[in-house]
Design a protein around this motif. Structure first.
Motif, short mmCIF file in Angstrom:
data_model
loop_
_atom_site.label_atom_id
_atom_site.label_comp_id
_atom_site.label_asym_id
_atom_site.label_seq_id
_atom_site.Cartn_x
_atom_site.Cartn_y
_atom_site.Cartn_z
N LYS A 48 -1.52 5.89 14.06
CA LYS A 48 -2.82 6.13 14.64
C LYS A 48 -3.97 6.37 13.60
N GLU A 49 -3.56 7.04 12.33
CA GLU A 49 -4.82 7.08 11.36
C GLU A 49 -4.86 5.63 10.98
N LEU A 50 -4.08 4.81 10.71
CA LEU A 50 -4.24 3.47 10.03
C LEU A 50 -5.20 2.79 11.16
N ARG A 51 -5.18 3.06 12.31
CA ARG A 51 -5.91 2.26 13.25
C ARG A 51 -7.60 2.74 13.29
N LYS A 52 -7.54 3.82 12.64
CA LYS A 52 -9.09 4.10 12.39
C LYS A 52 -9.64 3.38 11.36
N ILE A 53 -8.95 2.80 10.54
CA ILE A 53 -9.34 1.94 9.63
C ILE A 53 -9.62 0.39 10.16
N ASP A 54 -8.61 -0.01 10.90
CA ASP A 54 -8.57 -1.24 11.69
C ASP A 54 -7.94 -0.92 13.10
N GLU A 55 -8.73 -0.82 14.11
CA GLU A 55 -8.40 -0.45 15.58
C GLU A 55 -7.49 -1.60 16.11
N LYS A 56 -7.50 -3.07 15.64
CA LYS A 56 -6.39 -3.83 15.90
C LYS A 56 -5.14 -3.91 15.27
N TRP A 57 -5.04 -3.00 14.24
CA TRP A 57 -3.86 -3.15 13.50
C TRP A 57 -2.58 -2.78 14.51
N LYS A 58 -1.52 -3.62 14.40
CA LYS A 58 -0.44 -3.11 15.30
C LYS A 58 0.80 -3.62 14.71
N ALA A 59 1.28 -2.97 13.61
CA ALA A 59 2.26 -3.54 12.87
C ALA A 59 3.34 -2.46 12.39
N PRO A 60 3.58 -1.60 13.54
CA PRO A 60 4.62 -0.55 12.73
C PRO A 60 5.84 -0.68 11.86
N LEU A 120 0.91 -1.10 0.13
CA LEU A 120 -0.05 0.02 0.11
C LEU A 120 0.95 1.20 0.16
N GLY A 121 0.73 2.04 -0.75
CA GLY A 121 1.39 3.45 -1.00
C GLY A 121 0.55 4.50 -0.71
N LEU A 122 1.23 5.53 0.12
CA LEU A 122 0.64 6.72 0.43
C LEU A 122 1.13 7.88 0.32
N PHE A 125 6.70 13.41 14.24
CA PHE A 125 6.73 11.94 14.40
C PHE A 125 5.45 11.26 13.59
N GLN A 126 5.78 11.19 12.37
CA GLN A 126 4.91 10.72 11.47
C GLN A 126 4.67 9.29 11.45
N LYS A 127 5.70 8.50 11.84
CA LYS A 127 5.38 7.23 12.05
C LYS A 127 4.34 6.86 13.00
N SER A 128 4.38 7.57 14.06
CA SER A 128 3.50 7.24 15.04
C SER A 128 1.91 7.90 14.67
N LEU A 129 2.01 9.09 13.81
CA LEU A 129 0.70 9.66 13.55
C LEU A 129 0.22 8.81 12.42
N LEU A 130 1.14 7.97 11.47
CA LEU A 130 0.62 7.18 10.56
C LEU A 130 -0.20 5.71 11.21
N ASP A 167 -7.39 17.97 -1.28
CA ASP A 167 -7.59 17.44 0.17
C ASP A 167 -6.05 16.71 0.48
N SER A 168 -5.53 17.31 1.75
CA SER A 168 -4.23 16.86 1.90
C SER A 168 -4.04 16.20 3.31
N ASN A 169 -5.39 15.82 3.68
CA ASN A 169 -5.53 15.08 4.81
C ASN A 169 -5.20 13.48 4.69
N PHE A 170 -4.87 12.73 5.50
CA PHE A 170 -4.71 11.49 5.83
C PHE A 170 -5.72 10.81 4.73
N PRO A 171 -5.36 9.91 3.82
CA PRO A 171 -6.21 9.54 2.79
C PRO A 171 -7.01 8.14 3.26
N LEU A 172 -7.99 8.30 4.28
CA LEU A 172 -8.72 7.29 4.84
C LEU A 172 -9.69 6.57 3.79
N GLN A 173 -10.25 7.52 3.21
CA GLN A 173 -11.41 6.74 2.40
C GLN A 173 -10.75 6.08 1.12
N ALA A 174 -9.49 6.84 0.51
CA ALA A 174 -8.82 6.44 -0.73
C ALA A 174 -8.22 5.05 -0.15
#
Length: 611
Positions: A111-123, A4-6, A104-109, A38-45
């Motif tokens: 956090k945003e990815l967990r909005k798609i899957d709250e169980k995601w924990k694979a930094p 997945l590319g962002l 601290f973008q790795k942490s921010l990314l 739109d420059s926000n994190f691309p949740l819907q995309a």
């Protein structure tokens, strides 16, 4: 393997998914949020891309961001230090955002990815590619070339503003770079700002305005603003620019050079702005051609790939094509930052993971840029019914026949079919179409449908097999990224009086048999349409040709000024009801304006901030 590319947090956020090196899906976030650029994190995309690939977030092998925030932060700090104490106001605005989020973008990314899957924990799956490498990868890996020079030109990534890479097979290596603050993209954007258009969105307006002017200021630009060397390297004279330290692109010295302050967005365009546009366009073309000629001579390679925001300057691209220093040219259709999402994913797959690359036997690997959502017929009908639309469901033959008849009758047709385009151009799936033979079609579409400036040109979609009969071009141009002139025997001779006209007065003089797509300098931004890539659109143009003898349609993006390209059937219906589009075809649903509920009509263009 799925990657997945962002791209996000600057402008044109996007997501793309690659499966074993093949691009499965890609989309900009603006299409879903209805907020342009739109420059926000691309949740819907991201959600769309995962659905298209049939994968959960946990099933993705790598997630790759398109640039490296620490390097960008380093550049900002070094720039502020170099110019201190100038630039403190800009520094004071930028630092809190960086210190709170971007650094601290790795942490921010995560956090945003967990909005798609709250169980995601694979930094450990999160990777970062360099900005210009992402651009270069987006251009080379999908290209039809086994070997190529890859030239990336934009505003700025981390440090690089211009870079040269060499691609061979699955290997892509950046050879050299020109660094900030010396930038062709920022130079062009400075003039975008000065002529009263928005930076990062109005550059194409500057390009469209250029043919109305004369390059009277070109020498001033060459003598004062840019030092262009014979090998294509360059330096800008920073005494005239404010983008390193201030909150604007240019300064008072720049104003003095061009005889006054920047045009305000609410002021009428004058001959000065037209001449300035013509001048910077000419200088940009000279810089790009100097670069490409030098690279062709140095490398001896026959193929050139282009990416970065400057590669969306289709006039310059056309000049490079006609220069013939490279035998073949391919431009990434999403050449700006959105395309960085595709490039980041491909960089990880081929570079980090060592994935093999297979060059397409024909065409390229972008699938015509038709990488966005599509809607099946039952879903279209349900959505249109919910929106209050009155429509008739017809078979394919009837749909094409009725639409071609409407076009031949001079009507504007909204055409919403198949998968949405990725990148800034509508390519026949989210398009407003018209008859190019009509002398009034350009002004009607600009003023009554698009609600935008009257000088803006429209592009022709032409059957690939007939392109050389109408334009001075006989190669594929599927992404509307090459400009060429209308052939001589299709042009109309101008009278002596008409030839004396200047500026916008030139606009309403028909210049060819297809005046609606012929710019004032006889040029056109061409899209060639192939039956292999888009059979339904090809069939529509063919049906129009059967009725008129003309294998060309006016093609402009299905939106109004300031709005992103329509995505859903509901988006298309709202735009249809808020403009003077007379016919709408969504899938096999056929809608006539006169049959719709008049209470659904509204002042649609006021919903969007003007671009």
């Amino acid at each position: 393997m799925h990657v997945l590319g962002l791209s996000a947090f600057y402008h044109d956020s996007a997501a793309a998914i690659v499966a074993d090196g093949r691009i499965i899906a890609a989309a900009q976030e603006e299409r879903f949020t209805r907020k342009k650029h739109d420059s926000n994190f691309p949740l819907q995309a991201i959600s769309y891309c995962l659905k298209a690939a049939g994968r959960s977030l946990d099933e993705i092998d790598h997630i790759v961001f398109y640039d490296k925030p620490f390097l960008k932060f380093e550049r900002l700090l070094e720039t502020y230090m170099a110019f201190a104490p100038r630039g403190f106001a800009s520094f004071r605005m930028a630092m809190p955002i960086w210190l709170k989020e971007k650094l601290f973008q790795k942490s921010l990314l995560g956090k945003e990815l967990r909005k798609i899957d709250e169980k995601w924990k694979a930094p450990e799956k999160l990777l970062f590619a360099e900005h210009h490498l992402s651009h270069a990868a987006s251009a080379f890996y999908p290209s039809p070339f086994e070997e190529a020079v890859v030239l990336t030109m934009d505003g700025v990534g981390e440090w690089a503003t211009t870079s040269v890479a060499i691609g061979r097979g699955a290997e892509l290596t950046v050879e050299r770079e020109i660094h900030f603050p010396h930038s062709l993209g920022l130079l062009y954007s400075a003039f975008t700002y000065f002529t009263g258009f928005k930076v990062n969105s109005g550059e194409y307006k500057l390009m469209g305005l250029a043919p109305y002017g004369e390059p009277r200021y070109a020498k001033i630009i060459r003598d004062n603003l840019i030092d262009l060397k014979p090998d294509g390297s360059f330096r800008l004279n920073l005494d005239y620019f404010d983008y390193c330290t201030g909150l604007t692109m240019t300064n008072s010295r720049f104003d003095e050079l061009f005889g006054g302050p920047p045009r305000r967005a609410d002021q009428l365009l004058t001959q000065r702005e037209m001449d300035i546009a013509a001048s910077i366009q000419l200088v940009l073309e000279e810089a790009v051609l100097t670069l490409t000629r030098s690279l062709a001579k140095e490398t001896g390679l026959a193929n050139l790939c282009l990416a970065g925001g400057v590669a969306l300057n289709c006039v310059a691209n056309g000049k490079v094509l006609r220069d013939k220093t490279f035998a073949n040219i391919w431009v990434q259709p999403a050449a700006g930052d959105a395309g960085g999402a595709v490039g980041a994913a491909l960089t990880a797959y081929h570079g980090l993971c060592g994935g093999a690359r297979k060059v397409p036997a024909s065409g390229d690997a972008m699938a015509g840029a038709y990488l966005g959502p599509s809607y099946d017929q039952a879903d279209i009908e349900a959505r249109l019914s919910q929106a209050g639309a009155k429509f008739e469901v017809v078979d394919d033959v009837t749909l094409l026949s009725r639409s071609a008849d409407a076009l031949a009758d001079g009507k504007a047709v909204g055409w919403h079919q198949g998968r949405m385009e990725f990148g800034p151009r509508a390519l026949g799936n989210r398009s407003i179409l018209g008859d190019p033979r009509s002398p009034k079609m350009q002004s009607v579409l600009n003023l009554k449908v698009k609600f935008r400036e009257s000088f803006r040109p429209f592009a022709p979609s032409v059957l690939r097999e007939h392109v050389a009969e109408w334009f001075e071009l006989d190669t594929d141009s599927p992404y509307m990224l090459m400009v060429a002139d209308v052939v001589q025997d299709r042009r109309k001779t101008m009278s002596e009086e008409e030839q004396k006209l200047f500026g916008i007065d030139k606009l309403n003089i028909p210049r060819s048999d297809i005046p609606a797509v012929t710019h004032v300098d006889y040029s056109a931004r061409i899209q060639t349409v192939s039956a292999d890539t888009n059979p339904r659109y090809h069939a529509l143009i063919s049906a129009f040709k059967e009725r008129t003898g003309c294998p060309v349609l006016v093609n402009t993006s299905f939106n109004v000024r300031g709005e992103p390209l329509v995505c859903t059937p509901e988006d298309a219906f709202r735009c249809f009801m808020g403009t003077d589009i007379e016919v709408l075809a969504v899938g096999n649903c056929y809608l006539r304006k006169e049959e719709q509920d008049p209470s659904l009509k509204r002042s649609y263009e006021d919903q969007f901030e003007l671009d």
